[in-house]
Write a protein that holds these residues in place. Structure first.
Motif, PDB file in Angstrom:
ATOM      1  N   TYR A  56       0.833  -1.207   0.000  1.00  0.00           N
ATOM      2  CA  TYR A  56       0.000   0.000   0.000  1.00  0.00           C
ATOM      3  C   TYR A  56       0.870   1.260   0.000  1.00  0.00           C
ATOM      4  CZ  TYR A  56      -3.156   3.716   1.039  1.00  0.00           C
ATOM      5  OH  TYR A  56      -3.839   4.907   0.949  1.00  0.00           O
ATOM      6  N   THR A  57       1.992   1.237   0.719  1.00  0.00           N
ATOM      7  CA  THR A  57       2.887   2.399   0.724  1.00  0.00           C
ATOM      8  C   THR A  57       3.390   2.695  -0.678  1.00  0.00           C
ATOM      9  OG1 THR A  57       3.594   1.938   2.997  1.00  0.00           O
ATOM     10  CG2 THR A  57       5.049   3.315   1.659  1.00  0.00           C
ATOM     11  N   ARG A  58       3.718   1.660  -1.410  1.00  0.00           N
ATOM     12  CA  ARG A  58       4.164   1.849  -2.795  1.00  0.00           C
ATOM     13  C   ARG A  58       3.030   2.430  -3.641  1.00  0.00           C
ATOM     14  NH1 ARG A  58       7.810   0.471  -6.597  1.00  0.00           N
ATOM     15  NH2 ARG A  58       7.030  -0.190  -8.629  1.00  0.00           N
ATOM     16  N   LEU A  59       1.818   1.941  -3.424  1.00  0.00           N
ATOM     17  CA  LEU A  59       0.679   2.464  -4.173  1.00  0.00           C
ATOM     18  C   LEU A  59       0.476   3.942  -3.874  1.00  0.00           C
ATOM     19  CD1 LEU A  59      -1.871   2.071  -5.921  1.00  0.00           C
ATOM     20  CD2 LEU A  59      -3.085   1.421  -3.834  1.00  0.00           C
ATOM     21  N   ASP A  70      -9.580  -5.427  -8.893  1.00  0.00           N
ATOM     22  CA  ASP A  70     -10.045  -5.975  -7.619  1.00  0.00           C
ATOM     23  C   ASP A  70      -9.315  -5.319  -6.448  1.00  0.00           C
ATOM     24  OD1 ASP A  70     -11.829  -7.635  -8.868  1.00  0.00           O
ATOM     25  OD2 ASP A  70     -10.539  -9.413  -8.798  1.00  0.00           O
ATOM     26  N   VAL A  71      -8.022  -5.135  -6.592  1.00  0.00           N
ATOM     27  CA  VAL A  71      -7.250  -4.508  -5.519  1.00  0.00           C
ATOM     28  C   VAL A  71      -7.627  -3.036  -5.386  1.00  0.00           C
ATOM     29  CG1 VAL A  71      -4.934  -3.838  -4.775  1.00  0.00           C
ATOM     30  CG2 VAL A  71      -5.344  -6.136  -5.687  1.00  0.00           C
ATOM     31  N   LEU A  72      -7.798  -2.352  -6.515  1.00  0.00           N
ATOM     32  CA  LEU A  72      -8.226  -0.956  -6.457  1.00  0.00           C
ATOM     33  C   LEU A  72      -9.586  -0.830  -5.777  1.00  0.00           C
ATOM     34  CD1 LEU A  72      -7.249   0.553  -9.934  1.00  0.00           C
ATOM     35  CD2 LEU A  72      -6.228   1.065  -7.702  1.00  0.00           C
ATOM     36  N   GLN A  77     -12.779   0.755  -1.105  1.00  0.00           N
ATOM     37  CA  GLN A  77     -13.681   0.417  -0.003  1.00  0.00           C
ATOM     38  C   GLN A  77     -13.044   0.757   1.341  1.00  0.00           C
ATOM     39  OE1 GLN A  77     -15.116  -3.601  -0.093  1.00  0.00           O
ATOM     40  NE2 GLN A  77     -16.319  -3.407   1.773  1.00  0.00           N
ATOM     41  N   ALA A  78     -11.754   0.472   1.481  1.00  0.00           N
ATOM     42  CA  ALA A  78     -11.059   0.771   2.730  1.00  0.00           C
ATOM     43  C   ALA A  78     -11.050   2.269   3.016  1.00  0.00           C
ATOM     44  CB  ALA A  78      -9.634   0.239   2.674  1.00  0.00           C
ATOM     45  N   LEU A  79     -10.920   3.066   1.971  1.00  0.00           N
ATOM     46  CA  LEU A  79     -10.894   4.527   2.117  1.00  0.00           C
ATOM     47  C   LEU A  79     -12.283   5.145   2.092  1.00  0.00           C
ATOM     48  CD1 LEU A  79      -7.820   5.344  -0.157  1.00  0.00           C
ATOM     49  CD2 LEU A  79      -7.918   5.374   2.345  1.00  0.00           C
ATOM     50  N   GLN A  80     -13.309   4.289   1.975  1.00  0.00           N
ATOM     51  CA  GLN A  80     -14.706   4.733   1.972  1.00  0.00           C
ATOM     52  C   GLN A  80     -14.958   5.806   0.906  1.00  0.00           C
ATOM     53  OE1 GLN A  80     -16.080   5.688   5.961  1.00  0.00           O
ATOM     54  NE2 GLN A  80     -14.999   3.937   6.856  1.00  0.00           N
ATOM     55  N   LEU A  81     -14.402   5.559  -0.295  1.00  0.00           N
ATOM     56  CA  LEU A  81     -14.588   6.494  -1.398  1.00  0.00           C
ATOM     57  C   LEU A  81     -16.031   6.464  -1.874  1.00  0.00           C
ATOM     58  CD1 LEU A  81     -11.404   5.903  -3.608  1.00  0.00           C
ATOM     59  CD2 LEU A  81     -11.672   7.335  -1.571  1.00  0.00           C
ATOM     60  N   ASP A  82     -16.556   7.641  -2.213  1.00  0.00           N
ATOM     61  CA  ASP A  82     -17.887   7.657  -2.812  1.00  0.00           C
ATOM     62  C   ASP A  82     -17.759   7.292  -4.294  1.00  0.00           C
ATOM     63  OD1 ASP A  82     -17.124   9.966  -4.252  1.00  0.00           O
ATOM     64  OD2 ASP A  82     -18.066  11.320  -2.804  1.00  0.00           O
ATOM     65  N   ARG A  86     -14.311   7.018  -6.415  1.00  0.00           N
ATOM     66  CA  ARG A  86     -13.903   5.707  -6.911  1.00  0.00           C
ATOM     67  C   ARG A  86     -13.636   5.762  -8.415  1.00  0.00           C
ATOM     68  NH1 ARG A  86     -15.855   0.870  -8.973  1.00  0.00           N
ATOM     69  NH2 ARG A  86     -15.164  -1.032  -7.888  1.00  0.00           N
ATOM     70  N   THR A  87     -14.510   6.427  -9.157  1.00  0.00           N
ATOM     71  CA  THR A  87     -14.313   6.592 -10.592  1.00  0.00           C
ATOM     72  C   THR A  87     -13.009   7.331 -10.877  1.00  0.00           C
ATOM     73  OG1 THR A  87     -16.698   6.615 -11.001  1.00  0.00           O
ATOM     74  CG2 THR A  87     -15.291   7.589 -12.703  1.00  0.00           C
ATOM     75  N   TYR A  88     -12.737   8.357 -10.089  1.00  0.00           N
ATOM     76  CA  TYR A  88     -11.511   9.134 -10.258  1.00  0.00           C
ATOM     77  C   TYR A  88     -10.277   8.269 -10.021  1.00  0.00           C
ATOM     78  CZ  TYR A  88      -8.082  12.868  -9.389  1.00  0.00           C
ATOM     79  OH  TYR A  88      -6.980  13.694  -9.415  1.00  0.00           O
ATOM     80  N   LEU A  89     -10.296   7.428  -8.975  1.00  0.00           N
ATOM     81  CA  LEU A  89      -9.168   6.541  -8.698  1.00  0.00           C
ATOM     82  C   LEU A  89      -8.925   5.591  -9.863  1.00  0.00           C
ATOM     83  CD1 LEU A  89      -7.020   5.385  -6.788  1.00  0.00           C
ATOM     84  CD2 LEU A  89      -8.797   3.919  -5.803  1.00  0.00           C
ATOM     85  N   PHE A  90      -9.988   5.039 -10.424  1.00  0.00           N
ATOM     86  CA  PHE A  90      -9.836   4.133 -11.557  1.00  0.00           C
ATOM     87  C   PHE A  90      -9.346   4.888 -12.795  1.00  0.00           C
ATOM     88  CE2 PHE A  90     -11.851   1.162  -8.860  1.00  0.00           C
ATOM     89  CZ  PHE A  90     -11.728  -0.106  -9.416  1.00  0.00           C
TER      90      PHE A  90
END
Length: 301
Positions: A56-59, A70-72, A77-82, A86-90
């Motif tokens: 996770y630190t590397r990420l 799946d990992v993303l 989910q861990a960061l409780q993204l709305d 979530r779309t932005y992260l992807f």
């Protein structure tokens, strides 16, 4: 700094900002009085996502290329993204993947005739089309009349085309026009942030963000918050110079376009029977013209 370094910085700052917003209590984790950082630690996010702390630190340092969906999803989910976050992260992950060829430059696409006809047919709602950079590229008569201070602002471009972000942050008059200026400004920045995730190679967008960052301390502060917004709807209050206070609901729908263009059709209307409806009707009567679409390049004479 090259584009790749810029992108890693965006990923790092976004994940760190989301992590800082979640308390251990919110995440269902035990807590203690000795905590040096706000929100969750990296190792706590790693536990929640089911990955190692090193991974996770590397990420969070921006090394997102090749990470599985799946990992993303587990990190989201861990960061409780709305949904928007979530779309932005992807989107950030997609942009980080090695390209087989140089990314093509996104072309501006004109509004097709069918959309102009649609705008022409709308008479009791203010309607306009904006692109992902928040340029207003077409509008009906009431849409222009409603946003008259923005259309006559010196922040319009050489073609007379207004931009919501430039008007918000570079024209002091926007704070008189937008009653809830700060909330509107924050939403404007969040929309640009989402667009930057979708189109990291859009040179015009990068130039706009650079211009606003240079000229506006408010923009710099809000941009650093890394908030993201994709859907655009709600209530807006405007202090119009001709008809006074207007409280309007607005809704945006995405228009399917070619060349990866993102165009939204936005509609502003008032609650039936309200004072704002009376004011909007008055504004419509003051600006009644023969039915034709007014494009953003049409300056008032």
């Amino acid at each position: 700094m090259d584009d790749r370094s810029d992108h890693r910085t965006e990923i790092r700052d976004f994940l760190a900002s989301r992590r800082a917003k979640i308390t251990p209590e919110q995440a269902g984790l035990p807590t203690s009085a000795r905590r040096r950082v706000p929100g969750l630690r990296r190792e706590e996010v790693a536990v929640l996502a089911g990955v190692s702390t090193e991974w996770y630190t590397r990420l969070e340092k921006g090394h997102i290329s090749g990470v599985s969906e799946d990992v993303l999803a587990a990190v989201a989910q861990a960061l409780q993204l709305d949904e928007d976050e979530r779309t932005y992260l992807f989107d950030l992950a997609r942009a980080a993947r090695p390209a087989r060829r140089t990314p093509s430059r996104r072309r501006d696409v004109d509004v097709p005739p069918r959309i102009r006809w649609l705008l022409d047919s709308i008479t009791m709602s203010a309607a306009f089309v904006r692109d992902g950079r928040l340029d207003v590229i077409a509008h009906n008569a009431l849409g222009r009349a409603l946003h008259a201070p923005m259309f006559t602002s010196p922040t319009t471009d050489g073609r007379g085309r207004p931009n919501f972000a430039r008007y918000h942050f570079l024209d002091p008059g926007s704070q008189d026009f937008f009653v809830d200026w700060e909330a509107g400004a924050a939403a404007t920045v969040a929309l640009l942030r989402a667009e930057a995730g979708r189109e990291p190679h859009d040179r015009a967008l990068r130039e706009l963000i650079g211009e606003l960052s240079t000229l506006s301390a408010d923009f710099r502060t809000m941009w650093a918050a890394h908030d993201v917004r994709i859907r655009h709807d709600g209530t807006k209050r405007l202090q119009h110079p001709e008809v006074g206070l207007l409280e309007l609901t607005y809704q945006s729908v995405q228009l399917p376009m070619s060349q990866r263009a993102v165009h939204d059709l936005s509609l502003y209307t008032a609650e039936p029977g309200s004072t704002s409806e009376d004011h909007l009707k008055l504004l419509a009567s003051l600006t009644a013209t023969p039915a034709r679409t007014i494009r953003a390049t049409d300056r008032p004479r």
